[in-house]
Design an enzyme around this catalytic site. Sequence first.
Site, short mmCIF file in Angstrom:
data_model
loop_
_atom_site.label_atom_id
_atom_site.label_comp_id
_atom_site.label_asym_id
_atom_site.label_seq_id
_atom_site.Cartn_x
_atom_site.Cartn_y
_atom_site.Cartn_z
N GLN A 1 12.10 3.58 8.72
CA GLN A 1 11.57 2.35 9.34
C GLN A 1 11.70 1.19 8.35
OE1 GLN A 1 7.71 3.26 11.68
NE2 GLN A 1 7.90 4.91 10.18
N ASN A 2 12.03 1.53 7.11
CA ASN A 2 12.08 0.51 6.06
C ASN A 2 13.35 -0.32 6.14
OD1 ASN A 2 9.72 1.71 5.22
ND2 ASN A 2 10.70 2.95 3.63
N HIS B 1 14.65 -0.36 11.92
CA HIS B 1 14.11 -1.72 12.03
C HIS B 1 14.96 -2.77 11.33
CE1 HIS B 1 9.95 0.28 12.77
NE2 HIS B 1 10.71 0.29 13.86
N GLY C 1 5.13 8.68 4.22
CA GLY C 1 4.68 7.30 4.00
C GLY C 1 4.73 6.41 5.21
N1 APR Z 1 3.05 7.43 -1.02
C1 APR Z 1 3.11 7.83 0.27
N2 APR Z 1 2.53 7.16 1.30
C2 APR Z 1 1.85 6.05 0.97
C3 APR Z 1 1.73 5.56 -0.35
C4 APR Z 1 2.38 6.30 -1.37
N3 APR Z 1 2.33 5.92 -2.66
N4 APR Z 1 0.98 4.42 -0.31
C5 APR Z 1 0.66 4.21 0.99
N5 APR Z 1 1.16 5.20 1.76
C6 APR Z 1 1.05 5.39 3.20
C7 APR Z 1 -0.18 4.80 3.84
O1 APR Z 1 -1.27 5.71 3.72
C8 APR Z 1 0.28 4.64 5.29
O2 APR Z 1 0.08 5.83 6.02
O3 APR Z 1 2.14 4.73 3.81
C9 APR Z 1 1.78 4.39 5.15
C10 APR Z 1 2.15 2.94 5.35
O4 APR Z 1 1.87 2.62 6.68
P1 APR Z 1 2.29 1.17 7.21
O5 APR Z 1 1.89 0.15 6.19
O6 APR Z 1 1.80 1.07 8.62
O7 APR Z 1 3.88 1.20 7.17
P2 APR Z 1 4.85 1.85 8.25
O8 APR Z 1 4.23 3.04 8.91
O9 APR Z 1 6.16 2.05 7.58
O10 APR Z 1 5.00 0.65 9.34
C11 APR Z 1 5.92 0.88 10.38
O11 APR Z 1 5.53 -1.39 11.12
O12 APR Z 1 5.24 -3.53 10.38
C12 APR Z 1 6.12 -2.69 11.02
O13 APR Z 1 8.45 -2.76 11.03
C13 APR Z 1 7.37 -2.56 10.20
O14 APR Z 1 8.64 -0.60 9.65
C14 APR Z 1 7.33 -1.13 9.71
C15 APR Z 1 6.52 -0.44 10.78
#
Ligand code: APR
Length: 230
Positions: free
Chosen positions: A88-89, A106, A172
């Site tokens: 998703q990154n 994305h 993550g």
């Molecule tokens: N290692 C592993 N996981 C981690 C760490 C770490 N060091 N630090 C934080 N996390 C976890 C958090 O606990 C959370 O579950 O990473 C996750 C981040 O979640 P989000 O911030 O919601 O990110 P993501 O799930 O990738 O968002 C999905 O949302 O904003 C849109 O398009 C954007 O691709 C993104 C999508």
Amino acid sequence: MSKKRIVVLSGAGVSAESGISTFRDSGGLWEKYDIMEVATFEAWTRNQALVMDFYNQRRKQLYEVEPNAAHYALVKLEEQFDVQIITQNVDDLHERAGSKNVMHLHGELKKVRSSVDEDLVYELDGWELKKGDTCEKGSQLRPHIVWFGEPVPMIPPAAELCSTADIMIIIGTSLNVYPAASLVGYVPDYCHVYLIDPAEVNVAHIPGVTVIREKAGKGTAELVNKLLNE
Ligand code: APR
């Protein structure tokens, strides 16, 4: 004997230890910026300069960070498995670590595209996209990012990939955003799912999942060593 296929679904947490902010953690990006101001097509038409700057700042940071142990552990996995990464990154840290098969759901921060023809996608030279930077058809270039409310064209190929997984590793991601979060529903019944996250993630809809409550760097390295030595 063909290699078993491991499909990885990664989110912002896999890049957190590289210094890139996640979205929904405390201090995350969506605490600092309003999604409706910087991450929708409507925002782009209403305030192009603000949206342009939001992605320029994130792209600039991307040139200053490096892949972390989690990205490198996934490369090591390729020694014995067919590893397909669905992320998703929008960063390129999986690729820079050496992963061969990376699918971006994305979009990609280092790419820009025509505002009039979505098939015209270009690698941006440097970190700054500017007003007046145009595509070959003369339209303003935009970030090659899937904004909220825009279609996610890579979902069908990603779902197809998930349906062939022997193992899935989710790293993550808060699994808050659809349709990306729905991908786990496409894996075959025999596919074992692992989820690596230091925080609690709702996994009620993932039968038999093995949760590894660790940060990505440590958790992924441990899981990869286990899988390579099974
Ligand atoms: N290692 C592993 N996981 C981690 C760490 C770490 N060091 N630090 C934080 N996390 C976890 C958090 O606990 C959370 O579950 O990473 C996750 C981040 O979640 P989000 O911030 O919601 O990110 P993501 O799930 O990738 O968002 C999905 O949302 O904003 C849109 O398009 C954007 O691709 C993104 C999508």
